[in-house]
Motif scaffolding. Structure first.
Motif, PDB file in Angstrom:
ATOM      1  N   ASP A  31       0.800  -1.216   0.000  1.00 28.80           N
ATOM      2  CA  ASP A  31       0.000   0.000   0.000  1.00 28.80           C
ATOM      3  C   ASP A  31       0.837   1.272   0.000  1.00 28.80           C
ATOM      4  OD1 ASP A  31      -2.571  -1.444   0.393  1.00 28.80           O
ATOM      5  OD2 ASP A  31      -1.654  -1.979   2.312  1.00 28.80           O
ATOM      6  N   LEU A  32       2.100   1.141   0.374  1.00 27.69           N
ATOM      7  CA  LEU A  32       2.945   2.326   0.559  1.00 27.69           C
ATOM      8  C   LEU A  32       4.381   1.974   0.204  1.00 27.69           C
ATOM      9  CD1 LEU A  32       3.251   5.274   1.762  1.00 27.69           C
ATOM     10  CD2 LEU A  32       3.733   4.148   3.956  1.00 27.69           C
ATOM     11  N   VAL A  33       5.029   2.854  -0.551  1.00 30.42           N
ATOM     12  CA  VAL A  33       6.456   2.719  -0.844  1.00 30.42           C
ATOM     13  C   VAL A  33       7.218   3.706   0.031  1.00 30.42           C
ATOM     14  CG1 VAL A  33       8.260   2.862  -2.603  1.00 30.42           C
ATOM     15  CG2 VAL A  33       5.975   2.047  -3.216  1.00 30.42           C
ATOM     16  N   VAL A  34       8.257   3.209   0.708  1.00 27.98           N
ATOM     17  CA  VAL A  34       9.092   4.074   1.535  1.00 27.98           C
ATOM     18  C   VAL A  34      10.539   3.919   1.080  1.00 27.98           C
ATOM     19  CG1 VAL A  34       7.530   3.907   3.506  1.00 27.98           C
ATOM     20  CG2 VAL A  34       9.462   2.323   3.336  1.00 27.98           C
ATOM     21  N   VAL A  35      11.312   4.974   1.255  1.00 26.63           N
ATOM     22  CA  VAL A  35      12.726   4.946   0.873  1.00 26.63           C
ATOM     23  C   VAL A  35      13.570   5.341   2.065  1.00 26.63           C
ATOM     24  CG1 VAL A  35      14.497   6.123  -0.484  1.00 26.63           C
ATOM     25  CG2 VAL A  35      12.420   5.317  -1.596  1.00 26.63           C
ATOM     26  N   GLN A  36      14.625   4.573   2.277  1.00 22.45           N
ATOM     27  CA  GLN A  36      15.608   4.848   3.312  1.00 22.45           C
ATOM     28  C   GLN A  36      16.953   5.117   2.636  1.00 22.45           C
ATOM     29  OE1 GLN A  36      16.790   5.275   6.316  1.00 22.45           O
ATOM     30  NE2 GLN A  36      18.892   4.683   5.827  1.00 22.45           N
ATOM     31  N   HIS A  37      17.612   6.241   3.042  1.00 21.66           N
ATOM     32  CA  HIS A  37      18.877   6.569   2.393  1.00 21.66           C
ATOM     33  C   HIS A  37      19.776   7.366   3.326  1.00 21.66           C
ATOM     34  CE1 HIS A  37      21.777   7.083  -0.648  1.00 21.66           C
ATOM     35  NE2 HIS A  37      21.359   8.211  -1.189  1.00 21.66           N
ATOM     36  N   ASN A  38      20.971   6.850   3.535  1.00 21.38           N
ATOM     37  CA  ASN A  38      22.037   7.638   4.143  1.00 21.38           C
ATOM     38  C   ASN A  38      22.684   8.419   3.008  1.00 21.38           C
ATOM     39  OD1 ASN A  38      24.636   8.513   4.977  1.00 21.38           O
ATOM     40  ND2 ASN A  38      24.705   6.960   6.571  1.00 21.38           N
ATOM     41  N   VAL A  39      22.455   9.731   2.990  1.00 22.19           N
ATOM     42  CA  VAL A  39      22.862  10.537   1.838  1.00 22.19           C
ATOM     43  C   VAL A  39      24.340  10.925   1.885  1.00 22.19           C
ATOM     44  CG1 VAL A  39      20.554  11.446   1.416  1.00 22.19           C
ATOM     45  CG2 VAL A  39      22.081  12.657   3.001  1.00 22.19           C
ATOM     46  N   SER A  40      25.019  10.675   3.003  1.00 22.95           N
ATOM     47  CA  SER A  40      26.439  10.960   3.207  1.00 22.95           C
ATOM     48  C   SER A  40      26.685  12.443   3.457  1.00 22.95           C
ATOM     49  CB  SER A  40      27.299  10.496   2.031  1.00 22.95           C
ATOM     50  OG  SER A  40      28.660  10.893   2.212  1.00 22.95           O
ATOM     51  N   ASP A  41      27.420  12.715   4.508  1.00 23.79           N
ATOM     52  CA  ASP A  41      27.751  14.104   4.809  1.00 23.79           C
ATOM     53  C   ASP A  41      28.834  14.641   3.877  1.00 23.79           C
ATOM     54  OD1 ASP A  41      29.911  12.686   5.764  1.00 23.79           O
ATOM     55  OD2 ASP A  41      29.590  13.205   7.868  1.00 23.79           O
ATOM     56  N   GLU A  42      29.339  13.799   2.964  1.00 24.12           N
ATOM     57  CA  GLU A  42      30.320  14.245   1.971  1.00 24.12           C
ATOM     58  C   GLU A  42      29.726  14.258   0.564  1.00 24.12           C
ATOM     59  OE1 GLU A  42      33.675  11.691   2.381  1.00 24.12           O
ATOM     60  OE2 GLU A  42      34.268  12.502   4.331  1.00 24.12           O
ATOM     61  N   ASN A  43      28.412  14.146   0.476  1.00 22.30           N
ATOM     62  CA  ASN A  43      27.731  14.138  -0.820  1.00 22.30           C
ATOM     63  C   ASN A  43      27.914  15.493  -1.507  1.00 22.30           C
ATOM     64  OD1 ASN A  43      25.819  14.047  -2.947  1.00 22.30           O
ATOM     65  ND2 ASN A  43      24.484  12.686  -1.775  1.00 22.30           N
ATOM     66  N   ALA A  44      28.499  15.462  -2.684  1.00 21.82           N
ATOM     67  CA  ALA A  44      28.768  16.712  -3.406  1.00 21.82           C
ATOM     68  C   ALA A  44      27.588  17.182  -4.246  1.00 21.82           C
ATOM     69  CB  ALA A  44      29.988  16.528  -4.315  1.00 21.82           C
ATOM     70  N   ASP A  45      26.534  16.367  -4.325  1.00 16.98           N
ATOM     71  CA  ASP A  45      25.387  16.725  -5.168  1.00 16.98           C
ATOM     72  C   ASP A  45      24.073  16.437  -4.448  1.00 16.98           C
ATOM     73  OD1 ASP A  45      23.799  17.468  -7.303  1.00 16.98           O
ATOM     74  OD2 ASP A  45      24.050  15.561  -8.382  1.00 16.98           O
ATOM     75  N   PRO A  46      23.784  17.163  -3.361  1.00 16.87           N
ATOM     76  CA  PRO A  46      22.526  16.904  -2.653  1.00 16.87           C
ATOM     77  C   PRO A  46      21.299  17.190  -3.506  1.00 16.87           C
ATOM     78  CG  PRO A  46      23.624  18.868  -1.789  1.00 16.87           C
ATOM     79  CD  PRO A  46      24.599  18.186  -2.683  1.00 16.87           C
TER      80      PRO A  46
END
Length: 338
Positions: free
Chosen positions: A117-132
């Motif tokens: 019934d629901l799609v969820v996303v989990q993501h550690n985006v990284s504190d060094e991500n150069a393209d948020p």
């Protein structure tokens, strides 16, 4: 070419060198015992990894974290048995292959159940991500109704907020974790999972109520401390303490339906997550190795649930993070709107 045999002098019996039958070379007593014992040990570790104690060095947790990869021992044992012409070892290698198949074959071979019934996303985006901004755009295209993020820096948080606002108008953040939702959120507040000895200002826990068309859902977002591998094994004390605090909060959660999304720095097989697994169920299908993004070896980004069913989990394409995003499918069991 074999050298010509010199006949014995007259009256002297010809020496006879006994030749072992071909079957003795394959089935002689004792051949293959070592391979068979190794196969039995691998099968036992796959079936019951808790036989390995966690002291010293948290070796049991290390084994459980990498447990599916222990199956690589099977082709090694098979090849060794064939090259050494040891049928006993070859047959014995089928035992750990069978145990691996029973334990992990389903998730690897049957794929992910994407019903729900629901799609969820989990993501550690990284504190060094150069393209948020690019990461946020990719998450917006995921089809999710709820997105949980970790390692949000003060500089990147406004970027994510702006980029996700049109798709997810409701959001909340606490420290370095945040929650974005297409459905209204209420009762958003921090959850204290700070281990002893870590300075004030360390905020990595969040709780909110999501009001979905299928009913209310308590959503937790968490990023527990990482474990460290050194010469003496794993060091997981802060992680274990944070997990225990999070488990207590979920145990006392009054909302029946609970969803935990987070970077738990471990797999669901690791006994270090036992306090959480006592209250929450793992996904029903899917492998979704999420870390490291360059060559994923384990799923340490988790979606766990109570009173709803996570039917499956899978990874999404890489972003600018060292983790892959994971998408999970949540089934409310036919519940209607409340």
């Amino acid at each position: 070419m074999r050298p010509a045999e010199t006949p014995a002098p007259p009256g002297v019996p010809q020496a006879v060198v006994p030749t072992a039958p071909a079957c003795r070379r394959w089935y002689g007593p004792g051949r293959g015992k070592t391979g068979a014992v190794l196969a039995a040990v691998v099968a036992a570790l796959l079936a019951a990894p808790r036989l390995v104690p966690n002291t010293p060095g948290r070796m049991g947790s290390l084994l459980e974290t990498l447990l599916p990869w222990l199956g690589l021992a099977v082709p090694v044992l098979l090849c060794a048995g064939l090259l050494r012409r040891e049928p006993v070892a070859v047959v014995a290698a089928l035992l750990p292959a069978l145990v691996w198949g029973v334990r992990f074959g389903g998730p690897f071979l049957t794929g992910t159940d994407d019903s729900g019934d629901l799609v969820v996303v989990q993501h550690n985006v990284s504190d060094e991500n150069a393209d948020p901004a690019g990461t946020a755009a990719a998450l917006s295209r995921s089809g999710a109704g709820i997105v949980a993020l970790e390692e949000l820096t003060p500089q990147a948080l406004p970027v994510y907020a702006r980029a996700l606002a049109s798709r997810f108008p409701y959001h909340g953040a606490s420290g370095t974790v945040g929650l974005w939702s297409a459905h209204p959120l209420t009762d958003v507040h921090p959850v204290d999972i700070r281990p002893h000895g870590i300075a004030e200002g360390w905020n990595r826990g969040l709780r909110a109520t999501a009001h979905t068309p299928c009913g209310d859902l308590a959503v937790y977002v968490a990023h527990v401390p990482s474990i460290r591998l050194g010469a003496t094994g794993l060091r997981s004390g802060p992680r274990d303490e944070s997990v225990a605090l999070l488990a207590t909060a979920i145990r006392d959660e009054p909302q029946a339906r609970v969803l935990l999304l987070g970077d738990l720095n471990s797999t669901v097989d690791d006994r270090g997550l036992s306090p959480l697994r006592a209250h929450l169920d793992a996904p029903g299908s899917g492998v979704a190795f999420s870390w490291p993004a360059s060559f994923p070896v384990a799923r340490i980004d988790q979606v766990l649930a109570r009173s709803v069913h996570v039917t499956g989990i899978r990874t999404l394409p890489a972003t600018g993070s060292d983790h892959l995003p994971v998408a999970a499918y949540v089934d409310f069991g036919g519940a209607g709107a409340e």
